[in-house]
Design a protein around this motif. Structure first.
Motif, short mmCIF file in Angstrom:
data_model
loop_
_atom_site.label_atom_id
_atom_site.label_comp_id
_atom_site.label_asym_id
_atom_site.label_seq_id
_atom_site.Cartn_x
_atom_site.Cartn_y
_atom_site.Cartn_z
N ARG A 141 0.79 -1.23 0.00
CA ARG A 141 0.00 0.00 0.00
C ARG A 141 0.83 1.29 0.00
N ASP A 142 2.05 1.24 0.49
CA ASP A 142 2.83 2.47 0.63
C ASP A 142 3.21 3.01 -0.75
N ARG A 143 2.87 4.28 -1.02
CA ARG A 143 3.11 4.86 -2.32
C ARG A 143 4.57 5.24 -2.53
N SER A 144 5.40 5.07 -1.50
CA SER A 144 6.84 5.26 -1.68
C SER A 144 7.49 4.02 -2.27
N LEU A 145 6.69 2.97 -2.40
CA LEU A 145 7.14 1.72 -3.01
C LEU A 145 6.33 1.49 -4.28
N GLY A 146 7.00 1.12 -5.34
CA GLY A 146 6.28 0.95 -6.60
C GLY A 146 6.85 -0.18 -7.43
N GLU A 172 3.22 2.36 -12.57
CA GLU A 172 2.74 3.19 -11.49
C GLU A 172 2.00 4.40 -12.09
N PRO A 173 1.25 5.14 -11.26
CA PRO A 173 0.60 6.35 -11.77
C PRO A 173 1.65 7.30 -12.37
N THR A 179 -2.83 4.52 -13.61
CA THR A 179 -4.17 5.07 -13.43
C THR A 179 -4.94 5.06 -14.75
N ARG A 180 -4.26 5.49 -15.81
CA ARG A 180 -4.89 5.53 -17.13
C ARG A 180 -5.25 4.13 -17.61
N LEU A 181 -4.32 3.18 -17.51
CA LEU A 181 -4.58 1.82 -17.97
C LEU A 181 -5.70 1.18 -17.17
N ARG A 182 -5.65 1.33 -15.85
CA ARG A 182 -6.67 0.68 -15.01
C ARG A 182 -8.05 1.27 -15.29
N ARG A 183 -8.12 2.57 -15.54
CA ARG A 183 -9.41 3.19 -15.85
C ARG A 183 -10.00 2.61 -17.13
N LEU A 184 -9.15 2.47 -18.15
CA LEU A 184 -9.62 1.92 -19.42
C LEU A 184 -10.02 0.46 -19.30
N VAL A 185 -9.19 -0.33 -18.60
CA VAL A 185 -9.48 -1.76 -18.46
C VAL A 185 -10.71 -1.97 -17.58
N PHE A 209 -4.75 -11.74 -2.83
CA PHE A 209 -4.84 -11.03 -4.11
C PHE A 209 -4.12 -9.68 -4.07
N GLY A 210 -3.29 -9.49 -3.05
CA GLY A 210 -2.58 -8.23 -2.94
C GLY A 210 -3.42 -7.18 -2.24
N ALA A 211 -3.02 -5.91 -2.39
CA ALA A 211 -3.71 -4.78 -1.79
C ALA A 211 -3.23 -3.51 -2.47
N GLY A 212 -3.92 -2.42 -2.23
CA GLY A 212 -3.51 -1.16 -2.81
C GLY A 212 -3.86 -1.09 -4.30
N ILE A 213 -3.14 -0.24 -5.03
CA ILE A 213 -3.51 0.00 -6.43
C ILE A 213 -3.25 -1.21 -7.32
N HIS A 214 -2.41 -2.14 -6.86
CA HIS A 214 -2.12 -3.33 -7.66
C HIS A 214 -2.93 -4.54 -7.20
N PHE A 215 -4.00 -4.30 -6.45
CA PHE A 215 -4.88 -5.41 -6.10
C PHE A 215 -5.28 -6.14 -7.38
#
Length: 401
Positions: free
Chosen positions: A55-60, A87-88, A92-98, A346-352
């Motif tokens: 979840r930490d956005r300092s890690l990508g 990462e964003p 963000t763009r890819l996930r929105r489209l998918v 299944f993970g967590a955060g933006i890469h769930f």
């Protein structure tokens, strides 16, 4: 436990690959992430630390192209343009489209089709059982189901499904740390063949659109943007790989756990549909199909008392986190009614995991239908494990009823 007291941990140890949970317990006792020289990265074993890594956005996710690039051309762009490796703002763009394409595809609407596929596969299992006295729960049920489901969702014709699973297995082998040169070669070949097939399928769907995900991905537009040809191909390959690997291994691992805990199998048989949801979550928690997920520090960051320097890697050990007694009571017990069950399989955060809802839906249909059809199911012989650490699963689980 002091730094000098932390036991050695190696994913090359056959005993750890076969059963990592005793080693995980030892490593959690360190109380913080641990640096691993062999892997050249930090490892987070506790639930709180692994969750923070995700979840930490300092890690990508930082994609590093494989070299020489001319030998890895297709592999590299399939990953560089994939949702998982970005990462964003690109993520963000890819996930929105998918996500927009997924919404149009309506995952839950596939429930009747999934049940139909399960029934057909179970008929085949029954035939093998009548002929030979047993069937392979992986090859005859767990493995073909998600391939058929994701192929149906994507719009892959039935007579073109054959290469999908071999392509996927060759590509995901690259997530392991004990690969051979032959593994590398087969992965790039699979990438080239898979990408070429997807490009051809997309062109067919542009001419003859259907009610399938490939058509929707080719058509979807959000805020004036669309997927590029490479992004579309990378997305389809990722969806196929992620859309069935976790399901095959999650179901197989969970079924072996159920066979080893007969009281829990009996509970499922007594109330297959009532326990389907909690039983599936426990199957995913108890022997998590994806053991490790790696991130890179985009800046210095502290995780659980350890300082991860910019550029250093850290991995969340999902299987270890899901057995953390600080979060799960009787963490090493298998309880199909466990609730709550805050696992991070299944993970967590933006890469769930984007395919998580589909995997859950498949398992919540396939498990109760198996229990209803073969209530006296039991193992015949010892299940054959895959010899991999990152993607945990079984090659063969022979059963009788």
């Amino acid at each position: 436990m002091s730094a000098t007291d932390v036991p050695a941990f190696s994913i090359d140890d056959p005993a750890t690959v076969a059963d990592p949970y005793p080693a995980f317990a030892q490593m959690r006792a360190a109380g913080r992430p641990v640096w691993n020289d062999g892997l050249g990265m930090w490892l987070a074993f506790r639930h709180a630390d692994a969750n923070a890594v995700l979840r930490d956005r300092s890690l990508g996710r930082v994609w590093r192209a494989r070299v020489p690039e001319d030998a890895w051309e297709t592999f590299n762009w399939l990953h560089a343009d994939a949702l998982l490796e970005n990462e964003p703002p690109k993520h963000t763009r890819l996930r929105r489209l998918v996500a927009a394409a997924f919404a149009r595809g309506n995952i839950d609407a596939r429930r009747p089709r999934i049940q139909e596929l399960c029934a057909d596969l179970l008929d085949g299992c029954a035939s093998k059982l009548a002929e030979t006295g047993s069937f392979d729960a992986i090859a005859d049920y767990a493995e073909p189901l998600p391939v058929l489901v994701i192929a149906d969702l994507l719009g892959v014709p039935d007579d073109e499904i054959g290469p999908l699973r071999p392509w996927s297995q060759a590509i995901v082998k690259m997530y392991e740390y004990d690969r051979t040169p032959e593994d590398d070669r087969l992965a790039e070949v699979a990438c080239r063949e898979f990408a070429a097939y997807v490009a051809e399928l997309v062109e067919r769907r542009r001419v003859e659109p259907g009610d399938d995900l490939v058509t929707h991905l080719a058509q979807v537009e959000a805020e004036g943007e669309r997927l590029t040809a490479h992004e579309l191909a990378a997305t389809v390959v990722l969806l196929l790989n992620a859309g069935h690997e976790a399901t095959v291994n999650g179901f197989g691992n969970g079924l072996v756990a159920l066979m080893d805990h007969r009281d829990q199998w009996d509970r499922v048989v007594a109330d297959p549909w009532g326990l389907a949801a909690t039983a599936v979550e426990e199957m995913l928690r108890y022997d998590t199909p994806s053991a490790l997920f790696e991130r890179t520090a985009l800046a210095d960051v502290e995780i659980g008392g350890a300082t991860i320097r910019e550029g250093q890697r850290i991995a969340a050990l999902l299987g270890s986190a899901n057995r953390d007694p600080e979060v799960f009571s009787d963490a090493d017990s298998f309880d199909v009614g466990r609730d709550p069950n805050p696992h991070i399989a299944f993970g967590a955060g933006i890469h769930f995991c984007l395919g998580g809802p589909l995997a859950r839906l498949e398992m919540q249909q396939s498990l109760p239908m198996l229990a209803e059809r073969f209530p006296s199911l039991e193992l015949t012989g010892t299940p054959v494990k895959r010899s991999t650490f990152v993607l945990r699963g079984y090659d063969t689980v022979t059963v009788t009823a």
